[in-house]
Design a protein around this motif. Structure first.
Motif, PDB file in Angstrom:
ATOM      1  N   VAL A   1       7.418  21.879  51.247  1.00 57.53           N
ATOM      2  CA  VAL A   1       7.900  22.805  50.220  1.00 57.53           C
ATOM      3  C   VAL A   1       6.875  23.914  50.041  1.00 57.53           C
ATOM      4  O   VAL A   1       5.685  23.646  49.857  1.00 57.53           O
ATOM      5  CB  VAL A   1       8.128  22.095  48.874  1.00 57.53           C
ATOM      6  CG1 VAL A   1       8.637  23.085  47.821  1.00 57.53           C
ATOM      7  CG2 VAL A   1       9.123  20.944  49.021  1.00 57.53           C
ATOM      8  N   LEU A   2       7.333  25.155  50.098  1.00 53.97           N
ATOM      9  CA  LEU A   2       6.508  26.312  49.768  1.00 53.97           C
ATOM     10  C   LEU A   2       6.909  26.786  48.385  1.00 53.97           C
ATOM     11  O   LEU A   2       8.096  26.984  48.111  1.00 53.97           O
ATOM     12  CB  LEU A   2       6.722  27.425  50.789  1.00 53.97           C
ATOM     13  CG  LEU A   2       5.943  28.725  50.548  1.00 53.97           C
ATOM     14  CD1 LEU A   2       4.444  28.493  50.657  1.00 53.97           C
ATOM     15  CD2 LEU A   2       6.400  29.815  51.514  1.00 53.97           C
ATOM     16  N   ILE A   3       5.932  26.959  47.506  1.00 54.37           N
ATOM     17  CA  ILE A   3       6.179  27.387  46.130  1.00 54.37           C
ATOM     18  C   ILE A   3       5.555  28.758  45.943  1.00 54.37           C
ATOM     19  O   ILE A   3       4.339  28.924  46.111  1.00 54.37           O
ATOM     20  CB  ILE A   3       5.588  26.389  45.116  1.00 54.37           C
ATOM     21  CG1 ILE A   3       6.148  24.986  45.350  1.00 54.37           C
ATOM     22  CG2 ILE A   3       5.860  26.848  43.688  1.00 54.37           C
ATOM     23  CD1 ILE A   3       5.430  23.899  44.560  1.00 54.37           C
ATOM     24  N   ALA A   4       6.368  29.746  45.604  1.00 62.46           N
ATOM     25  CA  ALA A   4       5.885  31.095  45.346  1.00 62.46           C
ATOM     26  C   ALA A   4       5.636  31.243  43.854  1.00 62.46           C
ATOM     27  O   ALA A   4       6.571  31.221  43.055  1.00 62.46           O
ATOM     28  CB  ALA A   4       6.900  32.131  45.822  1.00 62.46           C
ATOM     29  N   GLY A   5       4.367  31.359  43.479  1.00 61.10           N
ATOM     30  CA  GLY A   5       4.013  31.526  42.072  1.00 61.10           C
ATOM     31  C   GLY A   5       3.252  30.334  41.533  1.00 61.10           C
ATOM     32  O   GLY A   5       3.717  29.201  41.635  1.00 61.10           O
ATOM     33  N   ALA A   6       2.077  30.590  40.957  1.00 60.13           N
ATOM     34  CA  ALA A   6       1.236  29.511  40.432  1.00 60.13           C
ATOM     35  C   ALA A   6       1.069  29.639  38.930  1.00 60.13           C
ATOM     36  O   ALA A   6      -0.034  29.501  38.397  1.00 60.13           O
ATOM     37  CB  ALA A   6      -0.121  29.503  41.139  1.00 60.13           C
ATOM     38  N   GLY A   7       2.184  29.916  38.245  1.00 62.73           N
ATOM     39  CA  GLY A   7       2.205  29.798  36.796  1.00 62.73           C
ATOM     40  C   GLY A   7       2.476  28.353  36.416  1.00 62.73           C
ATOM     41  O   GLY A   7       2.443  27.450  37.265  1.00 62.73           O
ATOM     42  N   PRO A   8       2.763  28.077  35.140  1.00 60.80           N
ATOM     43  CA  PRO A   8       3.035  26.692  34.729  1.00 60.80           C
ATOM     44  C   PRO A   8       4.162  26.035  35.516  1.00 60.80           C
ATOM     45  O   PRO A   8       4.095  24.843  35.821  1.00 60.80           O
ATOM     46  CB  PRO A   8       3.387  26.835  33.240  1.00 60.80           C
ATOM     47  CG  PRO A   8       2.675  28.065  32.802  1.00 60.80           C
ATOM     48  CD  PRO A   8       2.723  28.994  33.986  1.00 60.80           C
ATOM     49  N   THR A   9       5.203  26.803  35.872  1.00 56.19           N
ATOM     50  CA  THR A   9       6.325  26.233  36.628  1.00 56.19           C
ATOM     51  C   THR A   9       5.881  25.770  38.003  1.00 56.19           C
ATOM     52  O   THR A   9       6.109  24.627  38.406  1.00 56.19           O
ATOM     53  CB  THR A   9       7.451  27.268  36.778  1.00 56.19           C
ATOM     54  OG1 THR A   9       7.766  27.843  35.514  1.00 56.19           O
ATOM     55  CG2 THR A   9       8.692  26.630  37.366  1.00 56.19           C
TER      56      THR A   9
ATOM     57  N   LEU B   1      -5.580  32.839  38.486  1.00 56.64           N
ATOM     58  CA  LEU B   1      -4.497  32.388  37.625  1.00 56.64           C
ATOM     59  C   LEU B   1      -4.346  33.359  36.462  1.00 56.64           C
ATOM     60  O   LEU B   1      -5.316  33.996  36.035  1.00 56.64           O
ATOM     61  CB  LEU B   1      -4.776  30.982  37.101  1.00 56.64           C
ATOM     62  CG  LEU B   1      -4.878  29.867  38.144  1.00 56.64           C
ATOM     63  CD1 LEU B   1      -5.099  28.523  37.457  1.00 56.64           C
ATOM     64  CD2 LEU B   1      -3.634  29.809  39.032  1.00 56.64           C
ATOM     65  N   SER B   2      -3.154  33.464  35.934  1.00 58.41           N
ATOM     66  CA  SER B   2      -2.852  34.479  34.923  1.00 58.41           C
ATOM     67  C   SER B   2      -3.762  34.368  33.717  1.00 58.41           C
ATOM     68  O   SER B   2      -4.069  33.271  33.236  1.00 58.41           O
ATOM     69  CB  SER B   2      -1.395  34.357  34.473  1.00 58.41           C
ATOM     70  OG  SER B   2      -0.524  34.670  35.530  1.00 58.41           O
ATOM     71  N   ARG B   3      -4.165  35.513  33.234  1.00 54.29           N
ATOM     72  CA  ARG B   3      -5.001  35.574  32.038  1.00 54.29           C
ATOM     73  C   ARG B   3      -4.107  35.679  30.812  1.00 54.29           C
ATOM     74  O   ARG B   3      -2.922  35.924  30.894  1.00 54.29           O
ATOM     75  CB  ARG B   3      -5.942  36.768  32.123  1.00 54.29           C
ATOM     76  CG  ARG B   3      -6.831  36.738  33.350  1.00 54.29           C
ATOM     77  CD  ARG B   3      -7.579  38.051  33.551  1.00 54.29           C
ATOM     78  NE  ARG B   3      -8.601  38.235  32.522  1.00 54.29           N
ATOM     79  CZ  ARG B   3      -8.691  39.306  31.751  1.00 54.29           C
ATOM     80  NH1 ARG B   3      -7.784  40.275  31.854  1.00 54.29           N
ATOM     81  NH2 ARG B   3      -9.659  39.406  30.846  1.00 54.29           N
TER      82      ARG B   3
ATOM     83  N   GLN C   1      -1.927  29.646  27.166  1.00 61.10           N
ATOM     84  CA  GLN C   1      -1.329  29.450  28.490  1.00 61.10           C
ATOM     85  C   GLN C   1      -2.374  29.475  29.598  1.00 61.10           C
ATOM     86  O   GLN C   1      -2.270  28.726  30.567  1.00 61.10           O
ATOM     87  CB  GLN C   1      -0.264  30.514  28.752  1.00 61.10           C
ATOM     88  CG  GLN C   1       0.484  30.283  30.063  1.00 61.10           C
ATOM     89  CD  GLN C   1       1.705  31.158  30.214  1.00 61.10           C
ATOM     90  OE1 GLN C   1       2.446  31.363  29.250  1.00 61.10           O
ATOM     91  NE2 GLN C   1       1.918  31.704  31.401  1.00 61.10           N
ATOM     92  N   PHE C   2      -3.411  30.292  29.467  1.00 59.47           N
ATOM     93  CA  PHE C   2      -4.419  30.307  30.521  1.00 59.47           C
ATOM     94  C   PHE C   2      -5.120  28.964  30.620  1.00 59.47           C
ATOM     95  O   PHE C   2      -5.440  28.489  31.714  1.00 59.47           O
ATOM     96  CB  PHE C   2      -5.427  31.441  30.302  1.00 59.47           C
ATOM     97  CG  PHE C   2      -6.434  31.181  29.206  1.00 59.47           C
ATOM     98  CD1 PHE C   2      -7.584  30.452  29.447  1.00 59.47           C
ATOM     99  CD2 PHE C   2      -6.220  31.674  27.938  1.00 59.47           C
ATOM    100  CE1 PHE C   2      -8.511  30.218  28.441  1.00 59.47           C
ATOM    101  CE2 PHE C   2      -7.138  31.435  26.922  1.00 59.47           C
ATOM    102  CZ  PHE C   2      -8.290  30.702  27.167  1.00 59.47           C
ATOM    103  N   ARG C   3      -5.339  28.290  29.472  1.00 64.20           N
ATOM    104  CA  ARG C   3      -5.966  26.962  29.512  1.00 64.20           C
ATOM    105  C   ARG C   3      -4.994  25.925  30.061  1.00 64.20           C
ATOM    106  O   ARG C   3      -5.366  25.031  30.840  1.00 64.20           O
ATOM    107  CB  ARG C   3      -6.437  26.564  28.111  1.00 64.20           C
ATOM    108  CG  ARG C   3      -7.227  25.283  28.081  1.00 64.20           C
ATOM    109  CD  ARG C   3      -8.637  25.474  28.642  1.00 64.20           C
ATOM    110  NE  ARG C   3      -9.461  26.240  27.715  1.00 64.20           N
ATOM    111  CZ  ARG C   3     -10.287  27.220  28.068  1.00 64.20           C
ATOM    112  NH1 ARG C   3     -10.376  27.575  29.341  1.00 64.20           N
ATOM    113  NH2 ARG C   3     -11.004  27.863  27.177  1.00 64.20           N
ATOM    114  N   ASN C   4      -3.750  26.048  29.684  1.00 67.66           N
ATOM    115  CA  ASN C   4      -2.700  25.185  30.213  1.00 67.66           C
ATOM    116  C   ASN C   4      -2.703  25.244  31.744  1.00 67.66           C
ATOM    117  O   ASN C   4      -2.702  24.214  32.437  1.00 67.66           O
ATOM    118  CB  ASN C   4      -1.359  25.665  29.628  1.00 67.66           C
ATOM    119  CG  ASN C   4      -0.167  24.850  30.054  1.00 67.66           C
ATOM    120  OD1 ASN C   4      -0.266  23.857  30.769  1.00 67.66           O
ATOM    121  ND2 ASN C   4       1.012  25.277  29.621  1.00 67.66           N
ATOM    122  N   GLN C   5      -2.739  26.458  32.283  1.00 69.71           N
ATOM    123  CA  GLN C   5      -2.713  26.614  33.732  1.00 69.71           C
ATOM    124  C   GLN C   5      -3.979  26.072  34.385  1.00 69.71           C
ATOM    125  O   GLN C   5      -3.925  25.483  35.470  1.00 69.71           O
ATOM    126  CB  GLN C   5      -2.505  28.090  34.087  1.00 69.71           C
ATOM    127  CG  GLN C   5      -1.127  28.598  33.735  1.00 69.71           C
ATOM    128  CD  GLN C   5      -0.940  30.063  34.074  1.00 69.71           C
ATOM    129  OE1 GLN C   5      -0.211  30.753  33.394  1.00 69.71           O
ATOM    130  NE2 GLN C   5      -1.578  30.559  35.107  1.00 69.71           N
TER     131      GLN C   5
END
Length: 522
Positions: free
Chosen positions: A22-30, A54-56, A124-128
């Motif tokens: 599996v290739l996953i595009a995007g490294a946010g929480p999802t 990762l997103s700030r 969210q940044f800590r979550n990630q």
């Protein structure tokens, strides 16, 4: 303190695998939650993220109770709880003084069946960061600074072209591609999938993370402006700064100087009291739902599939649960030989949920009310109409969970008297077969692989668990029954105690490859 210190090397590495499951595009929480779920199933997944870190930003801070249950199962909840906190009461300011203190977010006491009963505040940044750490712990990998530029798909899989910040391009072949690349999803646009939804009132708001002098950290501070505008400053748990949201009716300057000037203009704070602006962004209200969540071997998840107003704290939570729903189904297909058609149930189950939550967040946005209740906890979400759901009992007592409902928790004890919980038995990538009381189940007819199925008997002649204080009875009713619980914690099958073996065998056939299903049937 840096908002997010997870950075990646520039360029596509030389050891990039040429083939993954599996290739996953995007490294946010999802994407990170899906990566974790797949890694613990032994599915080879690769996450790629266009940004070099990762997103700030604190962004979405609310983790609803159902998402906390998901994080418990994924093995990250303890770290999340240590990093988070509860939302404080709201202090409304007038003329430089606190005029009113109120409880904006309803507090709900935990129960044996619902141990996580309140929203948890985590930037969210800590979550990630914590999700990323858990992914690495499981051997997973994120390629930061790597963009998915193009892809093609056929009956054998997806070939994706990746480009690093240094301009080097390489190809990866995957059985499936999951787009978790946000509301402006490159993948969704390439597929030609439309997105439609309700219109939200035009306007713009400034979202920023700031250090502030002169405000206590015991309240969520609010200033009401003329019209429908407002300013809030929320002390972020685990940090020494605040998240501010300014709705003032105009598109404002989001530079540090602009944020200072905006807060000075609309609160009693002076610009000099805004010591530092760590991150800022201009937010314009949007809402939409993708016309499809699957095209061939490509899936949309999270904001790529649905965009919500932040009102009610629903978007991130819905997105993580997309990943949780899709992850176990990909695992069944890739590791246990289930038919590819099982993956069709992802859209069948998740798109109506996303549509419902989109309606909820839109209603809250239009109302302007910031009061939040237990209806936003997402504990009542279920799949009663799913093709994967079988309710075979008659005259089910009101209040007893039916097939398609969330499987509740319950404190109990092991046969030798040690305290435990049903959630401890459910935790992991397996199905759980929960028998209540005496049944005619022949466990020799079940798959012997504990990574696939675990049998847990409560009561009966040879119990694994004892309902010492009646919490299992309170949660599931007093009638003997056989319950097949999916890896994502929902009841796939609810059957009476009689003819249990045949009913369980038939239900398992939906989730197993033909060879395994035949072996079970024999």
């Amino acid at each position: 303190m840096e908002l997010n210190n997870v950075k990646g090397a520039r360029g596509v590495p030389d050891d990039l695998p040429t083939t993954v499951d599996v290739l996953i595009a995007g490294a946010g929480p999802t994407g990170l939650a899906l990566g974790i779920d797949l890694a613990r199933r032994g599915v080879r997944a690769l996450l790629v993220e266009r940004q070099d870190r990762l997103s700030r930003g604190a962004r979405g801070t609310a983790l609803q109770p159902r998402t906390q249950e998901v994080y418990d199962d994924l093995g990250v909840l303890a770290a999340i709880q240590a990093a988070g906190g509860h939302y404080p009461k709201t202090a409304r300011w007038e003329n430089g003084r606190i005029a009113e203190i109120s409880e904006m977010i309803e507090r709900v006491a935990p129960t044996p069946s619902t141990p996580h009963s309140n929203a948890l505040m985590v930037p969210q940044f800590r979550n990630q960061e914590l999700l990323h750490a858990r992914l690495q712990e499981l051997g997973g990998r994120v390629l930061l600074g790597t963009e998915l530029t193009a892809f093609t798909q056929d009956s054998d899989g997806v070939t994706a072209h990746l480009r690093g910040a240094d301009g080097v391009e390489r190809s990866v072949h995957a059985a499936y591609l999951v787009a978790a690349d946000g509301g402006r999803s490159t993948v969704r646009r390439a597929l030609g999938i439309g997105m439609s939804g309700p219109s939200l009132p035009a306007g713009a708001a400034v979202l920023a993370d700031v250090r502030v002098d002169g405000l206590d950290r015991d309240h969520w501070h609010r200033w009401n402006l003329q019209g429908h505008g407002f300013v809030t400053l929320l002390p972020l748990a685990g940090t020494d700064y605040f998240q501010t949201f300014v709705v003032a009716g105009e598109a404002a300057d989001t530079s540090p100087e602009g944020v200072r000037a905006l807060l000075a203009a609309h609160t009693h704070l002076g610009a000099e009291q805004i010591r530092e602006v760590l991150w800022s962004s201009l937010y314009r209200p949007k809402a939409g739902l993708a016309d499809a969540f699957r095209t061939g071997r490509v899936f949309l998840a999270g904001d790529a599939a649905h965009i919500h107003s932040p009102a009610g704290g629903q978007g991130l939570n819905t997105s993580v649960q997309d990943a949780y729903n899709l992850g176990w189904k990909l695992g069944q297909v890739l590791r246990h030989g289930a038919p590819d058609t099982l993956l069709d149930s992802y859209e069948t189950e998740r798109r109506p949920i996303a549509a419902h939550i989109l309606d909820t967040s839109t209603r809250l946005h239009r109302s302007g009310s910031l009061r939040r209740g237990r209806d936003l906890h997402q504990l009542g979400i279920g799949y009663p109409d799913s093709p994967l759901t079988r309710e075979l009992r008659r005259n089910v007592t009101e209040g007893v969970p039916a097939a398609g409902d969330r499987a509740p928790d319950a404190p109990c004890t092991t046969a030798d008297g040690r305290p435990t919980r049903l959630f401890d038995a459910f935790r992991g990538p397996h199905f759980t077969l929960l028998t209540l009381g005496s049944t005619d189940l022949d466990d020799t007819a079940l798959p012997a692989d504990p990574a696939l199925l675990r049998l847990v008997r409560v009561g009966g002649p040879s119990p694994d668990l004892l309902d010492t204080d009646g919490h299992v009875r309170d949660a599931y009713g007093s009638d003997p029954a056989v319950l097949l619980i999916r890896p994502d914690g929902y009841l796939a099958l609810a059957a009476p105690a009689e003819d249990a073996t045949a009913q369980v065998t038939a239900a398992l056939g939906t989730f197993l490859g033909a060879g395994t299903a035949r072996a079970v049937a024999r």
